[in-house]
Design a protein around this motif. Structure first.
Motif, mmCIF file in Angstrom:
data_model
loop_
_atom_site.group_PDB
_atom_site.id
_atom_site.type_symbol
_atom_site.label_atom_id
_atom_site.label_comp_id
_atom_site.label_asym_id
_atom_site.label_seq_id
_atom_site.Cartn_x
_atom_site.Cartn_y
_atom_site.Cartn_z
ATOM 1 N N ILE A 35 0.859 -1.183 0.000
ATOM 2 C CA ILE A 35 0.000 0.000 0.000
ATOM 3 C C ILE A 35 0.891 1.227 0.000
ATOM 4 C CG2 ILE A 35 -1.705 1.337 1.282
ATOM 5 C CD1 ILE A 35 -2.675 -1.323 2.499
ATOM 6 N N GLU A 36 0.789 2.013 -1.056
ATOM 7 C CA GLU A 36 1.564 3.251 -1.139
ATOM 8 C C GLU A 36 0.793 4.350 -0.420
ATOM 9 O OE1 GLU A 36 4.269 4.599 -4.667
ATOM 10 O OE2 GLU A 36 2.231 5.260 -5.078
ATOM 11 N N GLY A 37 1.351 4.811 0.688
ATOM 12 C CA GLY A 37 0.613 5.721 1.558
ATOM 13 C C GLY A 37 0.663 7.176 1.173
ATOM 14 N N GLY A 38 1.583 7.576 0.313
ATOM 15 C CA GLY A 38 1.691 8.976 -0.077
ATOM 16 C C GLY A 38 3.135 9.429 -0.139
ATOM 17 N N TRP A 39 3.332 10.742 -0.177
ATOM 18 C CA TRP A 39 4.644 11.356 -0.381
ATOM 19 C C TRP A 39 5.036 12.128 0.871
ATOM 20 C CZ3 TRP A 39 6.311 13.541 -5.748
ATOM 21 C CH2 TRP A 39 7.660 13.930 -5.706
ATOM 22 N N ARG A 75 9.699 6.030 8.142
ATOM 23 C CA ARG A 75 9.837 4.700 8.736
ATOM 24 C C ARG A 75 9.192 3.591 7.907
ATOM 25 N NH1 ARG A 75 8.029 5.800 14.865
ATOM 26 N NH2 ARG A 75 6.903 7.547 13.911
ATOM 27 N N ALA A 76 8.816 3.909 6.656
ATOM 28 C CA ALA A 76 8.306 2.875 5.753
ATOM 29 C C ALA A 76 9.456 1.969 5.334
ATOM 30 C CB ALA A 76 7.677 3.526 4.522
ATOM 31 N N GLN A 77 9.186 0.678 5.272
ATOM 32 C CA GLN A 77 10.239 -0.275 4.924
ATOM 33 C C GLN A 77 10.428 -0.434 3.419
ATOM 34 O OE1 GLN A 77 12.404 -1.672 7.239
ATOM 35 N NE2 GLN A 77 11.335 0.000 8.299
ATOM 36 N N VAL A 78 9.449 0.038 2.647
ATOM 37 C CA VAL A 78 9.552 0.035 1.186
ATOM 38 C C VAL A 78 9.456 1.478 0.705
ATOM 39 C CG1 VAL A 78 8.510 -0.719 -0.989
ATOM 40 C CG2 VAL A 78 8.567 -2.275 0.965
ATOM 41 N N ARG A 102 1.578 8.421 12.138
ATOM 42 C CA ARG A 102 0.531 7.749 12.902
ATOM 43 C C ARG A 102 0.524 6.247 12.631
ATOM 44 N NH1 ARG A 102 -4.737 11.618 12.328
ATOM 45 N NH2 ARG A 102 -5.729 9.796 13.305
ATOM 46 N N ALA A 103 0.807 5.873 11.382
ATOM 47 C CA ALA A 103 0.886 4.448 11.047
ATOM 48 C C ALA A 103 2.024 3.787 11.808
ATOM 49 C CB ALA A 103 1.069 4.279 9.543
ATOM 50 N N ALA A 104 3.191 4.446 11.821
ATOM 51 C CA ALA A 104 4.359 3.879 12.492
ATOM 52 C C ALA A 104 4.188 3.825 14.005
ATOM 53 C CB ALA A 104 5.606 4.692 12.137
ATOM 54 N N ASP A 105 3.364 4.731 14.538
ATOM 55 C CA ASP A 105 3.137 4.769 15.988
ATOM 56 C C ASP A 105 2.034 3.810 16.436
ATOM 57 O OD1 ASP A 105 5.134 6.593 16.351
ATOM 58 O OD2 ASP A 105 3.812 8.341 16.319
ATOM 59 N N GLY A 106 1.543 2.984 15.536
ATOM 60 C CA GLY A 106 0.633 1.922 15.943
ATOM 61 C C GLY A 106 -0.820 2.088 15.551
ATOM 62 N N GLU A 107 -1.179 3.166 14.847
ATOM 63 C CA GLU A 107 -2.578 3.355 14.466
ATOM 64 C C GLU A 107 -2.970 2.510 13.250
ATOM 65 O OE1 GLU A 107 -4.654 7.093 14.489
ATOM 66 O OE2 GLU A 107 -2.951 8.057 15.461
ATOM 67 N N LEU A 108 -1.996 1.946 12.552
ATOM 68 C CA LEU A 108 -2.285 1.136 11.376
ATOM 69 C C LEU A 108 -1.590 -0.214 11.522
ATOM 70 C CD1 LEU A 108 -3.628 1.006 8.582
ATOM 71 C CD2 LEU A 108 -1.506 1.899 7.609
ATOM 72 N N ILE A 109 -2.364 -1.223 11.812
ATOM 73 C CA ILE A 109 -1.847 -2.586 11.939
ATOM 74 C C ILE A 109 -2.270 -3.358 10.682
ATOM 75 C CG2 ILE A 109 -1.753 -4.675 13.325
ATOM 76 C CD1 ILE A 109 -0.638 -2.168 14.700
ATOM 77 N N LEU A 110 -1.302 -3.762 9.891
ATOM 78 C CA LEU A 110 -1.584 -4.447 8.631
ATOM 79 C C LEU A 110 -1.273 -5.930 8.755
ATOM 80 C CD1 LEU A 110 -0.053 -1.828 6.140
ATOM 81 C CD2 LEU A 110 -2.459 -2.090 6.810
#
Length: 535
Positions: A44-48, A100-103, A61-69
């Motif tokens: 999932i490409e989250g943006g720029w 902090r995105a891994q891709v 917010r995703a990296a801080d735990g609000e988005l669990i995939l």
């Protein structure tokens, strides 16, 4: 999680968000990402991040735990370093690490014309920009995909330069080189020929990203896969700038059901229709009813000939079982309907008339006569069910829960210019004559309120009904204000309703007088609602 043999990469939150009329909040982006994960995409490409404040907040917010995939890996999008700037000094590249995105998906120019005119640098410097940025991100343990912008247009000007960009990225450690039809001008045969040639000239794994300006984005994606691409990009419902992107749901549907590729987790394909509609709601766009695989009309049948065959074997006129993609078959009742259409539709509505051939013949006759006068039951299942039950009679008939003595509507335009609509309805219900007068913001609203007010003393459940949509269409045949009008009314149950019956239903009325057409639709709406509340 999706295997690495084939990538399904979603860019709804980045490229799809460029569609005119879409503006996601950060909360919206998080909700869409969760839905995409449920359908089983791999990336999932989250943006720029760094370029868009909302995107930076989304990644934080995703990296801080609000988005669990459970299935997908989050990817950040960005550009190669600027010309003449050391990669470690480029703030935009640093923002990609900070996400902090891994891709990381890097956009790079692969068309010499764009390198010289848009970047205003040399082809050699552009190759260095690609190599340096990929190498820098790899040194920080990031997986890198390279989006080769304008690849197909550039290939037709210089078939070697785009390949050189791919090789520069590969040498620095990129995992995938995505060939982008950025202007959307390609056709499938051209895409296939170019991908075949490029695959023979580069060591890098190839992906495909297509725009829909020729209406061929999905077909172009399949052509690239047939030629060897093992990474596909697209957006939910085909959202994107101009004519949009490849519709990821059509792409997934074709990959799994037509090409036999196992690209989703078990059970995820059946989530497509639900996820498609949910994302449309978040984007505040009406779902495309004719969208492949997931549209409400994509397995709808209108012609009597189709219905006759479907009655014998549904697969005769369906390219797959709708349930595979979370959809369902629908039979539409129109002037084209035959006996099989009526039988199938009645079964769908829970009113089986197969054992009553005389009723089927009568309903077919009524439908054809009424549609010749402008009635349409295609979008008004509730009115059609009432027609069926009235024709059946006996225990299946709609009980005479109330009768209407008369109604009257007055529109008062006052001296200050305000308009007041007032309706009076006289009904008989449960042996009692009731007169009710109500005002509304228009004549139809006033009629609706007066009818329900008159009946609520006998049927208090009517308090749970509300008119939720109202459509008027002027029918061809007569000119101007003398035309016949068709009215569709959608009625919904309010949130405090407790009965286990339809959430909403649509009824139809047709007449030369728009008020009477509206009344006929409202009358059916109340009859249908009470029928399902009292049965």
């Amino acid at each position: 999680m999706q295997t690495d043999a084939f990538h399904v990469f979603d860019t709804t939150l980045r490229d799809g968000a460029q569609r005119e009329g879409i503006s996601y909040s950060v909360a919206d982006k998080l909700a869409v990402a969760r839905l995409l994960d449920q359908v089983g995409v791999g990336f999932i490409e989250g943006g720029w991040p760094g370029a868009m404040p909302k995107d930076s907040e989304f990644f934080a917010r995703a990296a801080d735990g609000e988005l669990i995939l459970k299935n997908a890996i989050l990817s950040a999008f960005g550009a190669t370093r600027r010309a003449g700037v050391a990669v470690e000094d480029d703030a935009q590249v640093q923002a990609l690490l900070d996400s902090r995105a891994q891709v990381i998906t890097l956009v790079a120019k692969s068309d010499v014309a764009h390198v010289e005119l848009a970047l205003r640098t040399t082809p050699e410097e552009n190759l260095a920009m690609v190599h340096d940025t990929v190498a820098f991100l790899r040194a920080h343990d990031r997986r890198v995909f390279i989006d080769c912008e304008h690849f197909f247009d550039g290939y037709q000007r210089d078939s070697g330069y785009g390949v050189a960009v791919l090789e520069a990225a590969a040498a620095a450690g990129a995992s995938v080189g995505v060939l982008c039809d950025t202007n959307g001008g390609m056709l499938p045969v051209g895409v296939r020929d170019i991908v075949v040639d490029v695959a023979a000239r580069t060591s890098l794994r190839l992906g495909i990203h297509t725009q829909n300006d020729t209406g061929c984005a999905v077909a172009n994606t399949f052509a690239a896969v047939d030629a060897g691409a093992t990474h596909v990009q697209g957006t939910a419902n085909g959202y994107g700038e101009r004519a949009g992107n490849a519709d990821l749901f059509a792409v997934i549907g074709g990959l799994v059901t037509k090409m036999g590729l196992d690209v989703l987790p078990d059970g995820a394909l059946a989530e497509m229709s639900r996820v498609s509609h949910a994302i449309a709601e978040i984007a505040n766009l009406a779902p495309d009813t004719h969208q492949a695989y997931v549209g409400t009309s994509s397995f709808a049948h209108k012609a009597g000939l189709h219905a006759s065959a479907i009655k014998v074997k549904p697969e005769l006129y369906n390219h797959l079982d709708p349930a595979v993609v979370g959809n369902s078959q629908r039979i539409l009742v129109t002037e084209m309907a035959g006996r099989a259409s009526i039988e199938l539709k009645s079964r769908e509505l829970g009113v089986d008339v197969a054992s009553r051939p005389e009723v089927v013949a009568e309903v077919v006759h009524q439908i054809k006569e009424r549609e010749a006068s402008g009635w349409s039951y295609e979008a008004a299942d509730a009115s059609f069910e009432l027609l069926l039950r009235d024709a059946l009679g006996g225990e299946d008939a709609v009980a005479e829960l109330f009768t209407v003595e008369s109604y009257r509507v007055i529109i008062d335009r006052r001296e200050d210019g305000t308009l007041v609509s007032e309706a009076t309805v006289k009904v008989h219900a449960n042996g009692t004559r009731v007169i009710s007068t109500e005002e509304g913001n228009g004549p139809v609203n006033a009629l609706d309120r007066a009818l329900r007010s008159a009946l609520q003393t006998v049927y208090p459940q009517l308090r749970n009904f509300e008119l939720s949509d109202y459509k008027v269409r002027i029918l061809a045949g007569r000119a101007g204000t003398d035309a016949v009008t068709r009215v569709l009314v959608e009625t919904s149950q309010t949130p405090n309703a407790t009965a286990a019956n339809p959430v909403s239903w649509t009824t139809v009325g047709v007449h030369g007088n728009v008020i009477e057409a509206s009344w006929l639709a409202l009358h059916d709406a109340v009859r249908y609602g009470l029928l399902h509340e009292t049965r």
